[in-house]
Design a protein around this motif. Structure first.
Motif, PDB file in Angstrom:
ATOM      1  N   ALA A  26      70.820  13.468  60.927  1.00 12.65           N
ATOM      2  CA  ALA A  26      70.106  13.801  62.157  1.00 12.65           C
ATOM      3  C   ALA A  26      71.026  14.477  63.164  1.00 12.65           C
ATOM      4  N   SER A  27      72.272  14.006  63.256  1.00  9.71           N
ATOM      5  CA  SER A  27      73.237  14.593  64.183  1.00  9.71           C
ATOM      6  C   SER A  27      73.583  16.031  63.795  1.00  9.71           C
ATOM      7  N   LEU A  28      73.829  16.247  62.517  1.00  8.99           N
ATOM      8  CA  LEU A  28      74.132  17.602  62.033  1.00  8.99           C
ATOM      9  C   LEU A  28      72.958  18.528  62.315  1.00  8.99           C
ATOM     10  N   GLN A  29      71.754  18.091  62.008  1.00  7.08           N
ATOM     11  CA  GLN A  29      70.587  18.943  62.199  1.00  7.08           C
ATOM     12  C   GLN A  29      70.400  19.318  63.662  1.00  7.08           C
ATOM     13  N   SER A  30      70.628  18.372  64.577  1.00  4.56           N
ATOM     14  CA  SER A  30      70.424  18.625  65.996  1.00  4.56           C
ATOM     15  C   SER A  30      71.325  19.754  66.499  1.00  4.56           C
ATOM     16  N   SER A  31      72.622  19.639  66.282  1.00  2.00           N
ATOM     17  CA  SER A  31      73.547  20.669  66.774  1.00  2.00           C
ATOM     18  C   SER A  31      73.386  21.978  66.014  1.00  2.00           C
ATOM     19  N   LEU A  32      73.091  21.885  64.724  1.00  2.00           N
ATOM     20  CA  LEU A  32      72.872  23.094  63.927  1.00  2.00           C
ATOM     21  C   LEU A  32      71.716  23.903  64.492  1.00  2.00           C
ATOM     22  N   LEU A  33      70.607  23.243  64.822  1.00  2.00           N
ATOM     23  CA  LEU A  33      69.453  23.963  65.353  1.00  2.00           C
ATOM     24  C   LEU A  33      69.746  24.585  66.706  1.00  2.00           C
ATOM     25  N   ALA A  34      70.490  23.870  67.557  1.00  2.00           N
ATOM     26  CA  ALA A  34      70.832  24.426  68.864  1.00  2.00           C
ATOM     27  C   ALA A  34      71.665  25.695  68.714  1.00  2.00           C
ATOM     28  N   GLN A 151      78.492  15.881  63.580  1.00  4.83           N
ATOM     29  CA  GLN A 151      78.944  17.042  64.348  1.00  4.83           C
ATOM     30  C   GLN A 151      80.060  17.786  63.613  1.00  4.83           C
ATOM     31  N   LEU A 152      80.977  17.045  63.031  1.00  7.01           N
ATOM     32  CA  LEU A 152      82.112  17.670  62.340  1.00  7.01           C
ATOM     33  C   LEU A 152      81.670  18.426  61.090  1.00  7.01           C
ATOM     34  N   LEU A 153      80.520  18.059  60.516  1.00  6.99           N
ATOM     35  CA  LEU A 153      80.027  18.751  59.327  1.00  6.99           C
ATOM     36  C   LEU A 153      79.568  20.175  59.635  1.00  6.99           C
ATOM     37  N   LEU A 154      79.491  20.532  60.906  1.00  9.79           N
ATOM     38  CA  LEU A 154      79.193  21.924  61.256  1.00  9.79           C
ATOM     39  C   LEU A 154      80.244  22.880  60.700  1.00  9.79           C
ATOM     40  N   PRO A 158      79.101  28.461  57.465  1.00  7.52           N
ATOM     41  CA  PRO A 158      78.696  29.236  58.642  1.00  7.52           C
ATOM     42  C   PRO A 158      77.329  28.803  59.168  1.00  7.52           C
ATOM     43  N   ILE A 159      77.150  28.910  60.482  1.00 10.55           N
ATOM     44  CA  ILE A 159      75.913  28.495  61.124  1.00 10.55           C
ATOM     45  C   ILE A 159      74.716  29.270  60.586  1.00 10.55           C
ATOM     46  N   GLY A 160      74.895  30.523  60.263  1.00  9.50           N
ATOM     47  CA  GLY A 160      73.790  31.346  59.814  1.00  9.50           C
ATOM     48  C   GLY A 160      73.402  31.153  58.363  1.00  9.50           C
ATOM     49  N   SER A 161      74.105  30.298  57.649  1.00 10.20           N
ATOM     50  CA  SER A 161      73.827  30.120  56.221  1.00 10.20           C
ATOM     51  C   SER A 161      72.769  29.048  55.991  1.00 10.20           C
ATOM     52  N   VAL A 224      71.594  20.641  74.373  1.00 10.11           N
ATOM     53  CA  VAL A 224      72.192  21.952  74.675  1.00 10.11           C
ATOM     54  C   VAL A 224      73.704  21.876  74.858  1.00 10.11           C
ATOM     55  N   GLY A 225      74.309  20.716  74.586  1.00 10.06           N
ATOM     56  CA  GLY A 225      75.766  20.624  74.633  1.00 10.06           C
ATOM     57  C   GLY A 225      76.445  21.632  73.717  1.00 10.06           C
ATOM     58  N   PRO A 226      75.965  21.797  72.470  1.00  6.93           N
ATOM     59  CA  PRO A 226      76.581  22.806  71.598  1.00  6.93           C
ATOM     60  C   PRO A 226      76.465  24.227  72.158  1.00  6.93           C
ATOM     61  N   ILE A 227      75.341  24.550  72.814  1.00  8.18           N
ATOM     62  CA  ILE A 227      75.183  25.883  73.404  1.00  8.18           C
ATOM     63  C   ILE A 227      76.137  26.059  74.571  1.00  8.18           C
ATOM     64  N   PHE A 228      76.294  25.011  75.374  1.00  6.53           N
ATOM     65  CA  PHE A 228      77.251  25.042  76.479  1.00  6.53           C
ATOM     66  C   PHE A 228      78.646  25.392  75.976  1.00  6.53           C
ATOM     67  N   ALA A 229      79.095  24.699  74.934  1.00  4.56           N
ATOM     68  CA  ALA A 229      80.436  24.949  74.404  1.00  4.56           C
ATOM     69  C   ALA A 229      80.527  26.334  73.767  1.00  4.56           C
ATOM     70  N   SER A 230      79.473  26.739  73.078  1.00  4.29           N
ATOM     71  CA  SER A 230      79.473  28.061  72.448  1.00  4.29           C
ATOM     72  C   SER A 230      79.521  29.172  73.482  1.00  4.29           C
ATOM     73  N   ASN A 231      78.796  29.009  74.590  1.00  3.16           N
ATOM     74  CA  ASN A 231      78.785  30.026  75.641  1.00  3.16           C
ATOM     75  C   ASN A 231      80.115  30.138  76.368  1.00  3.16           C
ATOM     76  N   LEU A 232      80.952  29.118  76.237  1.00  3.37           N
ATOM     77  CA  LEU A 232      82.302  29.198  76.796  1.00  3.37           C
ATOM     78  C   LEU A 232      83.241  29.985  75.890  1.00  3.37           C
ATOM     79  N   GLY A 233      82.730  30.451  74.760  1.00  2.69           N
ATOM     80  CA  GLY A 233      83.520  31.258  73.837  1.00  2.69           C
ATOM     81  C   GLY A 233      84.205  30.469  72.742  1.00  2.69           C
ATOM     82  N   LEU A 234      83.813  29.205  72.555  1.00  2.00           N
ATOM     83  CA  LEU A 234      84.448  28.378  71.525  1.00  2.00           C
ATOM     84  C   LEU A 234      83.909  28.729  70.143  1.00  2.00           C
ATOM     85  N   ALA A 235      84.777  28.660  69.144  1.00  2.00           N
ATOM     86  CA  ALA A 235      84.360  28.823  67.753  1.00  2.00           C
ATOM     87  C   ALA A 235      83.589  27.584  67.317  1.00  2.00           C
ATOM     88  N   THR A 236      82.914  27.694  66.174  1.00  2.00           N
ATOM     89  CA  THR A 236      82.070  26.597  65.703  1.00  2.00           C
ATOM     90  C   THR A 236      82.859  25.313  65.515  1.00  2.00           C
TER      91      THR A 236
END
Length: 454
Positions: A26-34, A151-154, A158-161, A224-236
């Motif tokens: 469930a945790s992996l799916q949540s951040s993956l979808l965001a 979360q670490l399984l992200l 790649p996110i797009g796979s 939206v925590g993952p989007i927040f971190a991604s928008n700061l320019g962080l890698a996956t």
């Protein structure tokens, strides 16, 4: 004779494994979808709605899950919903559309909520009063570890796979194995009793508001925590580390903060935590580059202040309840939490969309200030529970009312049901039943301040 911690974990290993794989998937799916929604170019508001839909489904699971389990049975319910959740996870990769994802996310929330109910019912059936403390600690540890590892399984692909959806689906399917093969007798019928919102607010306005504030905070950070971190320019991989540290920070400090609230007035601990959250949320505006360069550290600190709020609110409400009211009150609080959590991703995505990534920490600060202000305001009303009158803080997952029934604070209820103990009223103690009207009369602001509730 009480079982040792090792013997207890071995006895509960199959059910704990189901909880671990369920939380991890469930945790992996949540951040993956965001992250995937962001990479697909969905507008921030659409991403917020997708992530909020999970909590709408989760509330549905709390409301209807008990009836489904009682009609169909624990194993059949778990098998059907785990299979459904696993299939829905894969369908996200096939139908990439905001509306479809919102529907899938709501269905996932309903499935996950009912699956938690079955797991917690089984755990409750396998322990007695001497092992409840060790069991709830083991369950919390396994659940939070699963959330962090998810979360670490992200980093696996790649996110797009398609692969990450497959991993999440497999994990949900694996949670079914120990339940389907168990030789334990099925648990007793599950109670679906829930206390009314009006009665909950009358008993403890502060606990009610704090639970709602906790929902907004949790919904925003998970949604939206993952989007927040991604928008700061962080890698996956950095996004995954940030989210994992948020969870680990709350995991490590939740018990010490709760234990502190047993030793000093609980509302003061809550106020301190909320003020700390506000300071932490505003700090990026003062030193944005410092926070950006140390985002995992900041994430762990923000987790320390966000994660205990719900547990403190539950413990605060429980201080004013009779033992046989605790589980039904927990059901009401969870619906309040879930309803407000559904607003968290929407508000968080709007904040990020309009003000940039630092809008989310500011949202945390605003919620912290508002709830802390209400707590300070309420501190001037009514009598205060003394340290001796306060109940014991027990960290419980924000899953189903059954989670609170697992904890040692409901021992009086279990003893009464087993015929091995008696309720306070049966022992001749001066404990009279309390109606909603009586409680409301005592807690209204116009009531005598020496007898009101906070």
């Amino acid at each position: 004779m009480p079982r040792s911690p090792v013997a207890l974990i071995i006895a509960l290993s199959a059910t704990l494994f189901a909880a671990f794989t369920l939380n991890t998937g469930a945790s992996l799916q949540s951040s993956l979808l965001a992250l995937r929604a962001s990479s697909e170019g969905f507008a921030p508001i659409y991403t917020g709605i997708i992530m909020a839909s999970y909590y709408a489904g989760f509330i549905g699971g709390i409301i209807w899950g008990a009836g489904l389990v009682n009609r169909v049975g624990h194993i059949r319910t778990f098998a059907a919903l785990a299979s459904t959740g696993s299939a829905i996870t894969l369908l996200h990769a096939v139908f990439v559309d905001p509306i479809t994802w919102s529907l899938f996310r709501a269905m996932t929330g309903l499935c996950i909520s009912a699956l938690y109910l079955v797991i917690e019912s089984w755990l409750n059936e396998q322990v007695d009063n001497t092992s409840r403390g060790g069991m709830i600690a083991s369950y919390m540890t396994v659940s939070l570890a699963g959330l962090a590892i998810g979360q670490l399984l992200l980093n696996v692909s790649p996110i797009g796979s398609f692969e990450l959806f497959t991993v999440a689906s497999v994990l949900l399917s694996l949670s079914l194995v120990p339940i389907a093969l168990t030789r334990q007798p099925p648990p007793a019928a599950v109670s679906g009793a829930r206390m009314k919102f009006r009665e909950l607010y009358a008993i403890s306005p502060l606990g009610f508001v704090a639970a709602a504030g906790s929902g907004v905070l949790s919904g925003a950070i998970y949604g939206v925590g993952p989007i927040f971190a991604s928008n700061l320019g962080l890698a996956t991989n950095d996004v995954a580390n940030f989210m994992a540290f948020v969870i680990l920070g709350g995991m490590i400090m939740q018990w010490p903060i709760g234990r502190l609230s047993d030793m000093v007035p609980r509302q003061y601990v809550m106020i301190a935590v909320l003020i700390g959250l506000a300071i932490c949320g505003l700090f990026p505006l003062v030193a944005p580059e410092l926070v950006r360069g140390n985002l995992t550290v900041w994430g762990a600190i923000i987790g320390i202040f966000i994660m205990p709020v719900y547990g403190l609110s539950v413990a605060y409400v429980n201080d004013y309840l009779q033992p046989d009211q605790i589980v039904s009150a927990s059901g009401g609080l969870l619906i309040i939490y879930g309803g407000s959590a559904a607003t968290g991703p929407i508000i968080g995505s709007l904040a990020i969309g309009h003000f940039g990534p630092w809008g989310m920490p500011v949202l945390f600060a605003i919620v912290g200030i508002l709830v802390a202000s209400f707590a300070i305001y309420r501190a001037g009303f009514g009598r205060r529970i003394s340290i001796e009158e306060q109940g014991q803080f027990v960290a419980v997952p924000r899953t189903t009312p059954m989670a609170l029934e697992l904890s040692p604070i409901t021992d009086d209820i279990v003893e009464e049901e087993d015929g091995s103990g008696s309720h306070a009223a049966d022992r001749g103690e001066d404990v009279a039943p309390r109606s909603t009207e009586e409680t409301a009369a005592e807690t209204a602001p116009e009531a005598d301040q020496n007898t009101g509730r906070q």
